[in-house]
Design a protein around this motif. Structure first.
Motif, PDB file in Angstrom:
ATOM      1  N   VAL A  77      45.498  27.103  45.910  1.00  0.00           N
ATOM      2  CA  VAL A  77      45.041  28.418  45.423  1.00  0.00           C
ATOM      3  C   VAL A  77      43.797  28.326  44.558  1.00  0.00           C
ATOM      4  O   VAL A  77      43.094  29.318  44.403  1.00  0.00           O
ATOM      5  CB  VAL A  77      46.143  29.186  44.650  1.00  0.00           C
ATOM      6  CG1 VAL A  77      47.255  29.614  45.572  1.00  0.00           C
ATOM      7  CG2 VAL A  77      46.651  28.408  43.475  1.00  0.00           C
ATOM      8  N   ASN A  82      40.558  34.817  43.404  1.00  0.00           N
ATOM      9  CA  ASN A  82      41.728  35.486  42.833  1.00  0.00           C
ATOM     10  C   ASN A  82      41.555  36.991  42.987  1.00  0.00           C
ATOM     11  O   ASN A  82      40.752  37.606  42.306  1.00  0.00           O
ATOM     12  CB  ASN A  82      41.896  35.110  41.358  1.00  0.00           C
ATOM     13  CG  ASN A  82      43.180  35.672  40.770  1.00  0.00           C
ATOM     14  OD1 ASN A  82      43.763  36.610  41.298  1.00  0.00           O
ATOM     15  ND2 ASN A  82      43.615  35.099  39.675  1.00  0.00           N
ATOM     16  N   ALA A  90      50.486  30.690  43.345  1.00  0.00           N
ATOM     17  CA  ALA A  90      50.001  31.410  42.166  1.00  0.00           C
ATOM     18  C   ALA A  90      50.922  31.172  40.972  1.00  0.00           C
ATOM     19  O   ALA A  90      52.109  30.916  41.135  1.00  0.00           O
ATOM     20  CB  ALA A  90      49.921  32.908  42.465  1.00  0.00           C
ATOM     21  N   ARG A 106      55.375  29.374  38.480  1.00  0.00           N
ATOM     22  CA  ARG A 106      54.455  29.028  39.574  1.00  0.00           C
ATOM     23  C   ARG A 106      55.274  29.014  40.843  1.00  0.00           C
ATOM     24  O   ARG A 106      56.361  28.429  40.892  1.00  0.00           O
ATOM     25  CB  ARG A 106      53.818  27.667  39.327  1.00  0.00           C
ATOM     26  CG  ARG A 106      52.840  27.306  40.428  1.00  0.00           C
ATOM     27  CD  ARG A 106      51.835  26.258  39.995  1.00  0.00           C
ATOM     28  NE  ARG A 106      50.872  26.070  41.077  1.00  0.00           N
ATOM     29  CZ  ARG A 106      50.452  24.884  41.457  1.00  0.00           C
ATOM     30  NH1 ARG A 106      50.858  23.800  40.825  1.00  0.00           N
ATOM     31  NH2 ARG A 106      49.604  24.787  42.452  1.00  0.00           N
ATOM     32  N   VAL A 155      48.247  37.209  36.936  1.00  0.00           N
ATOM     33  CA  VAL A 155      48.319  36.368  38.133  1.00  0.00           C
ATOM     34  C   VAL A 155      47.149  35.384  38.067  1.00  0.00           C
ATOM     35  O   VAL A 155      45.997  35.808  37.979  1.00  0.00           O
ATOM     36  CB  VAL A 155      48.221  37.196  39.426  1.00  0.00           C
ATOM     37  CG1 VAL A 155      48.276  36.303  40.649  1.00  0.00           C
ATOM     38  CG2 VAL A 155      49.327  38.246  39.486  1.00  0.00           C
ATOM     39  N   TYR A 157      45.358  31.760  39.681  1.00  0.00           N
ATOM     40  CA  TYR A 157      45.264  30.795  40.777  1.00  0.00           C
ATOM     41  C   TYR A 157      44.755  29.491  40.150  1.00  0.00           C
ATOM     42  O   TYR A 157      43.574  29.197  40.206  1.00  0.00           O
ATOM     43  CB  TYR A 157      44.297  31.276  41.857  1.00  0.00           C
ATOM     44  CG  TYR A 157      44.748  32.502  42.653  1.00  0.00           C
ATOM     45  CD1 TYR A 157      45.887  33.201  42.327  1.00  0.00           C
ATOM     46  CD2 TYR A 157      43.993  32.936  43.730  1.00  0.00           C
ATOM     47  CE1 TYR A 157      46.279  34.321  43.060  1.00  0.00           C
ATOM     48  CE2 TYR A 157      44.378  34.044  44.473  1.00  0.00           C
ATOM     49  CZ  TYR A 157      45.521  34.738  44.129  1.00  0.00           C
ATOM     50  OH  TYR A 157      45.898  35.838  44.864  1.00  0.00           O
TER      51      TYR A 157
END
Length: 158
Positions: A77, A82, A90, A106, A155, A157
């Motif tokens: 990711v 993102n 994520a 995660r 959120v 990445y």
């Protein structure tokens, strides 16, 4: 067979376990079988039977890991833009609306899941409820103690 999603870290953990099984465990077990054979009658030779059983487990695990790695879809990711959506790999910060607690998980593959390290399987109920959600969305997760609402706070990445 379906592709198995995993992070680079998860694939590396499997590769190192496979290397250990092939380079350390397998030769040790073969040596134990050879030594047990030297003791004579194999019918009543507990060491021989134990070593053969270990060999079966070891070979089975080697095949299992090789199959997983051959079907692995490694998802990194950190190389994706993102877009704020919860996806595999994520790191999600959640607010539990029932107890005012914040948690950070995660989402990883089955082999990497470790709740103590806040790594949850993509197939877990909470991850399934979160996939596709965005910041400020609410995910409802059915737990043994009833439904729990989590608001997506962040959120990442990473």
């Amino acid at each position: 067979m379906n592709q198995i999603p995993m992070t680079e870290r998860g694939a590396e953990m499997l590769r190192s376990e496979l290397k250990k099984l092939k380079s350390e465990d397998r030769p040790r077990i073969i040596q134990a079988i050879a030594e047990a054979r030297e003791h004579g009658d194999l019918k009543e030779n507990a060491e021989y039977h134990a070593a053969r059983e270990q060999q079966g487990f070891c070979e089975g695990r080697i095949q299992e890991i090789e199959a997983k790695l051959s079907n692995a879809q490694i998802i990194d990711v950190t190389k994706m833009p993102n877009n704020g959506r919860v996806i595999f790999g994520a790191t999600v910060t959640l607010y539990n609306t029932s107890n005012d607690a914040e948690v950070k998980y995660r989402i990883v593959g089955d082999d990497e899941a470790d709740i103590k390290s806040n790594l949850i399987s993509v197939n877990s109920p909470i991850a399934r409820a979160l996939i596709g959600k965005e910041v400020d969305d609410v995910a409802v997760v059915t737990t043994p103690n009833g439904e729990v609402e989590y608001e997506v706070v962040n959120v990442e990445y990473i």
